[in-house]
Design an enzyme around this catalytic site. Structure first.
Site, PDB file in Angstrom:
ATOM      1  N   GLU A 150       0.790  -1.233   0.000  1.00 19.81           N
ATOM      2  CA  GLU A 150       0.000   0.000   0.000  1.00 19.81           C
ATOM      3  C   GLU A 150       0.826   1.289   0.000  1.00 19.81           C
ATOM      4  O   GLU A 150       0.650   2.143   0.874  1.00 19.81           O
ATOM      5  CB  GLU A 150      -0.968  -0.015   1.193  1.00 19.81           C
ATOM      6  CG  GLU A 150      -1.885  -1.233   1.186  1.00 19.81           C
ATOM      7  CD  GLU A 150      -2.877  -1.261   2.351  1.00 19.81           C
ATOM      8  OE1 GLU A 150      -2.752  -0.442   3.276  1.00 19.81           O
ATOM      9  OE2 GLU A 150      -3.794  -2.101   2.320  1.00 19.81           O
ATOM     10  N   ASN A 191       2.319  -4.956  -3.293  1.00 17.23           N
ATOM     11  CA  ASN A 191       0.914  -5.278  -3.026  1.00 17.23           C
ATOM     12  C   ASN A 191       0.132  -3.979  -2.808  1.00 17.23           C
ATOM     13  O   ASN A 191       0.622  -3.058  -2.158  1.00 17.23           O
ATOM     14  CB  ASN A 191       0.853  -6.147  -1.757  1.00 17.23           C
ATOM     15  CG  ASN A 191      -0.441  -6.913  -1.590  1.00 17.23           C
ATOM     16  OD1 ASN A 191      -0.934  -7.545  -2.528  1.00 17.23           O
ATOM     17  ND2 ASN A 191      -0.998  -6.872  -0.380  1.00 17.23           N
ATOM     18  N   HIS A 227     -10.424  -6.552  -2.019  1.00 17.80           N
ATOM     19  CA  HIS A 227     -11.476  -6.391  -1.000  1.00 17.80           C
ATOM     20  C   HIS A 227     -12.689  -5.771  -1.680  1.00 17.80           C
ATOM     21  O   HIS A 227     -12.667  -4.609  -2.084  1.00 17.80           O
ATOM     22  CB  HIS A 227     -10.985  -5.495   0.139  1.00 17.80           C
ATOM     23  CG  HIS A 227      -9.882  -6.126   0.933  1.00 17.80           C
ATOM     24  ND1 HIS A 227     -10.091  -7.228   1.736  1.00 17.80           N
ATOM     25  CD2 HIS A 227      -8.567  -5.832   1.040  1.00 17.80           C
ATOM     26  CE1 HIS A 227      -8.946  -7.575   2.306  1.00 17.80           C
ATOM     27  NE2 HIS A 227      -8.007  -6.752   1.903  1.00 17.80           N
ATOM     28  N   GLU A 255      -5.994 -10.878  -1.241  1.00 20.88           N
ATOM     29  CA  GLU A 255      -6.800 -10.721  -0.019  1.00 20.88           C
ATOM     30  C   GLU A 255      -8.296 -10.699  -0.323  1.00 20.88           C
ATOM     31  O   GLU A 255      -9.044  -9.887   0.239  1.00 20.88           O
ATOM     32  CB  GLU A 255      -6.420  -9.416   0.709  1.00 20.88           C
ATOM     33  CG  GLU A 255      -4.932  -9.264   0.980  1.00 20.88           C
ATOM     34  CD  GLU A 255      -4.564  -8.062   1.839  1.00 20.88           C
ATOM     35  OE1 GLU A 255      -5.460  -7.410   2.412  1.00 20.88           O
ATOM     36  OE2 GLU A 255      -3.360  -7.772   1.947  1.00 20.88           O
ATOM     37  N   ASP A 257     -12.111 -10.791  -0.455  1.00 18.73           N
ATOM     38  CA  ASP A 257     -13.319 -11.010   0.344  1.00 18.73           C
ATOM     39  C   ASP A 257     -14.421 -10.098  -0.186  1.00 18.73           C
ATOM     40  O   ASP A 257     -14.157  -9.192  -0.982  1.00 18.73           O
ATOM     41  CB  ASP A 257     -13.088 -10.854   1.861  1.00 18.73           C
ATOM     42  CG  ASP A 257     -12.591  -9.495   2.305  1.00 18.73           C
ATOM     43  OD1 ASP A 257     -12.526  -8.565   1.479  1.00 18.73           O
ATOM     44  OD2 ASP A 257     -12.256  -9.356   3.505  1.00 18.73           O
TER      45      ASP A 257
END
Ligand code: XIL
Length: 336
Positions: A150, A191, A227, A255, A257
């Site tokens: 990030e 990432n 996400h 990641e 979801d």
């Protein structure tokens, strides 16, 4: 009285040990394939819940520590390093023939106070020592590292993290070079969150990745966190991933979801299943997409309720480890 206490104690012990694993309608993981299927791992559940461990061992081929390798967890006070959770995760993965995605080496989040408070001229040395210390400990055992996590704001500018303030733009390159020296065989990733769609953040990430590649900085791949919610995947996700792969880099979804408003209806669970299916399809459509990791596999242990109050149910299995529509749709999309 004594009897009651004992019964209460037993009940509590049972709750702490979590639900047992139920038979699931298929296997997400296919060890023979070269696209790995992974999950974030909650260290508390790993320690206490046998059902959780059973699903973790059977369904996944790559594991990411959800928090256990974050700097604030590893070294809450300068010089006092607590390897417990990280060691547990790596040992579990080895025992079950799984890869580990180490996460994250350098990130503005979950930093110990002493790092946030560093005088700027000390930042570079401390960052390098941290990377060396962690990567060398797991050399040959952690296959992939999220070296930098990030680095950008949503508008594509660099986040004013302690690393950015102390070292300027060059901290990213410095982190990758330091990690490569510490383990020449590990796969090194950049990432990012919210860079799935084309836009200022993803353009900035692309420009950075291209520049690192062009100058021979040791980067192997780019991770897209993934996400999502019921707004679905952003338009252009696949094309965006493809342009990174075209730089000669591996890519991964790191990641995934899909957060729902609580309580979730049947219809919402089906809509969630469709979003998950789309995520799988993006990874399958891009040959250089090496892995697809979910940010947890049970609603029992998911970061969403704590960080987005009123939302939850963001994973493939419910709180009792039973399959949701999303689990079945991911299985189908994987061709299982
Ligand atoms: C989250 C964890 O899931 C939470 O338990 C923790 O409190 C905060 O961090 N991007 C990342 C992850 O790279 O490390 C974050 O994990 C979620 C967003």
């Amino acid at each position: 009285m004594a009897v009651l206490l004992v019964v209460g104690g037993l009940r509590q012990a049972k709750e702490e040990r979590g639900p047992g694993a139920v038979a699931l309608p298929g296997m997400l993981d296919e060890r023979a394939g070269d696209r790995l299927i992974g999950t974030a791992v909650d260290d508390g559940a790993l320690q206490r819940e046998p059902g959780y461990r059973e699903v973790l061992a059977r369904q996944f081929s790559t594991l990411t520590p959800e928090n256990a390798m974050k700097w604030a967890v590893l070294e809450p006070e300068r010089g006092r390093v607590e390897w417990g959770g990280a060691d547990r995760l790596v040992a579990f993965a080895e025992e079950h023939d799984q890869e580990v995605r180490g996460h994250p080496l350098v990130w503005f989040g979950q930093l110990p106070g002493w790092v946030e408070a560093l005088p700027e001229p000390e930042v570079q040395q401390v960052m390098r020592e941290h990377i060396r210390q962690v990567v060398e400990r797991y050399r040959g055992r952690v296959r992939t590292w999220d070296v930098v996590n990030e680095p950008f704001e949503d508008d594509g500018s660099r986040r004013r993290s302690i690393f950015q303030r102390g070292m300027g733009d060059g901290w990213v390159e410095d982190a990758f070079r330091t990690a490569r020296t510490a383990d020449p065989d590990a796969k090194l990733y950049l990432n990012e969150i919210g860079a799935e769609a084309p836009g200022p953040k993803s353009d900035a990430l692309y420009a950075l990745a291209r520049d690192l590649r062009a100058r021979g900085v040791p980067i192997d791949g780019v991770g897209f966190q993934g996400h999502f919610n019921l707004e679905g995947m952003p338009r252009g996700f696949r094309q965006n991933v493809e342009r990174f792969a075209a730089l000669g880099l591996d890519v991964a979804i790191t990641e995934a979801d899909v957060a729902l408003e609580m309580p979730a209806s049947e219809g919402e669970l089906r809509a969630q299943a469709a979003v998950f299916r789309g995520v799988v399809e993006v990874c399958r459509a891009v040959p250089r997409c090496r892995s697809l990791t979910f940010w947890g596999f049970t609603d029992r242990h998911s970061w969403i309720p704590a960080t987005q109050p009123g939302r939850g149910a963001a994973t493939l299995l419910d709180e009792e480890l039973r399959p949701k529509p999303a689990f079945r749709s991911v299985l189908r999309a994987l061709g299982r």
